[in-house]
Scaffold this active site. Structure first.
Site, PDB file in Angstrom:
ATOM      1  N   CYS A   2       0.869  -1.170   0.000  1.00  0.00           N
ATOM      2  CA  CYS A   2       0.000   0.000   0.000  1.00  0.00           C
ATOM      3  C   CYS A   2       0.908   1.222   0.000  1.00  0.00           C
ATOM      4  O   CYS A   2       1.520   1.549   1.017  1.00  0.00           O
ATOM      5  CB  CYS A   2      -0.916   0.003   1.230  1.00  0.00           C
ATOM      6  SG  CYS A   2      -1.942   1.495   1.364  1.00  0.00           S
ATOM      7  N   GLU A 111      -3.661   1.254  -6.155  1.00  0.00           N
ATOM      8  CA  GLU A 111      -2.747   0.194  -6.550  1.00  0.00           C
ATOM      9  C   GLU A 111      -2.587   0.230  -8.062  1.00  0.00           C
ATOM     10  O   GLU A 111      -3.454   0.758  -8.771  1.00  0.00           O
ATOM     11  CB  GLU A 111      -3.282  -1.167  -6.075  1.00  0.00           C
ATOM     12  CG  GLU A 111      -2.249  -2.278  -6.122  1.00  0.00           C
ATOM     13  CD  GLU A 111      -0.963  -1.928  -5.412  1.00  0.00           C
ATOM     14  OE1 GLU A 111      -0.026  -1.461  -6.126  1.00  0.00           O
ATOM     15  OE2 GLU A 111      -0.874  -2.091  -4.197  1.00  0.00           O
TER      16      GLU A 111
END
Length: 258
Positions: A2, A111
């Site tokens: 992340c 992402e």
């Protein structure tokens, strides 16, 4: 992993959701990046004798974990994530797993799916709870002290294997702590790392949705709501999603959103 996330929650809703003693006005942050300050939730003192309700506190930390034993941050890698599978035993995170577990409020994370092939362009995705609202990522906190006595609070987000919602994009995702598990996760006095290991697993399929967005999010300087505007799904990603759905039955481990 992340590497970017967003927090767009209204202040009063965040205060109520995390049961915070107080919370200053939250600005909408669309593109939170490493080394920037992030809002985290920590356990507080008991409200009154005999009460089981913790008075949680919100604090700001630097996103980039520094263990207390580091002498010079310039000689230490930037740790924005910690792998849930190894954090309990890893020297960098062992003390924080035992004594300083935190929650990281978010509205979702970003992402990138990186196609195979030289020169192939990565596709950015905004991954958010399918039903909206706030999500809490599991995190760790450490206070680093410099030689001159100054202190910096630092933090990292725990990651785990991606579920089916995210795996077509990346093989890792943040650990999500459900609201009913907040107290157990934050309780470092009676809950040892092995006691909360069951919380560090992928959230159930169907919790997140991944929305393709433009490459505006790639630049930290882009901080407006326009970075969340959807774009057309790349043809190869549509094919991957179709094939995935045809081959794998839906998971029965469904989780409702708060």
């Amino acid at each position: 992993m992340c590497g970017r996330f967003a927090l767009l929650a209204k202040t009063d809703l965040a205060r109520e959701y995390f049961d915070l003693a107080e919370l200053e006005d939250l600005p909408e942050r669309y593109n939170i990046a490493p080394t920037q300050p992030i809002l985290v939730v920590v356990a507080g003192e008991r409200r009154e004798p005999g009460s089981n309700l913790p008075e949680r506190r919100a604090v700001l930390v630097r996103w980039g974990f520094l263990p207390g034993w580091v002498k010079d941050p310039r000689d230490f890698p930037l740790l924005i994530n910690a792998r849930a599978e190894t954090a309990i035993g890893k020297a960098s995170f062992r003390a924080a797993m035992r004594h300083r577990r935190i929650l990281v409020p978010a509205s979702g994370f970003f992402e990138w799916r990186r196609p195979e092939g030289k020169g192939a362009k990565a596709q950015a995705y905004w991954v958010r709870p399918r039903k909206g609202g706030i999500v809490a990522f599991a995190g760790l906190m450490e206070t680093w002290s410099s030689a001159d006595g100054s202190e910096v609070d630092t933090g990292a987000i725990l990651t785990t294997a991606a579920n089916n919602d995210v795996s077509r994009i990346h093989d890792r995702m943040p650990v999500v702590i459900r609201r009913e598990d907040f107290s157990r996760w934050l309780d470092c006095k009676t809950q040892e790392p092995r006691d909360v290991a069951d919380l560090m697993k992928p959230v159930g399929d169907g919790f997140f949705e991944a929305i393709p967005i433009s490459d505006k999010v790639n630049k930290v300087a882009n901080m407006g709501p326009d970075i969340l505007e959807p774009v057309a799904e790349p043809a190869e990603d549509v094919a991957l999603e179709t094939n995935k759905g045809a081959q794998a039955p839906p998971s029965s481990d469904q989780l409702s959103l708060f």
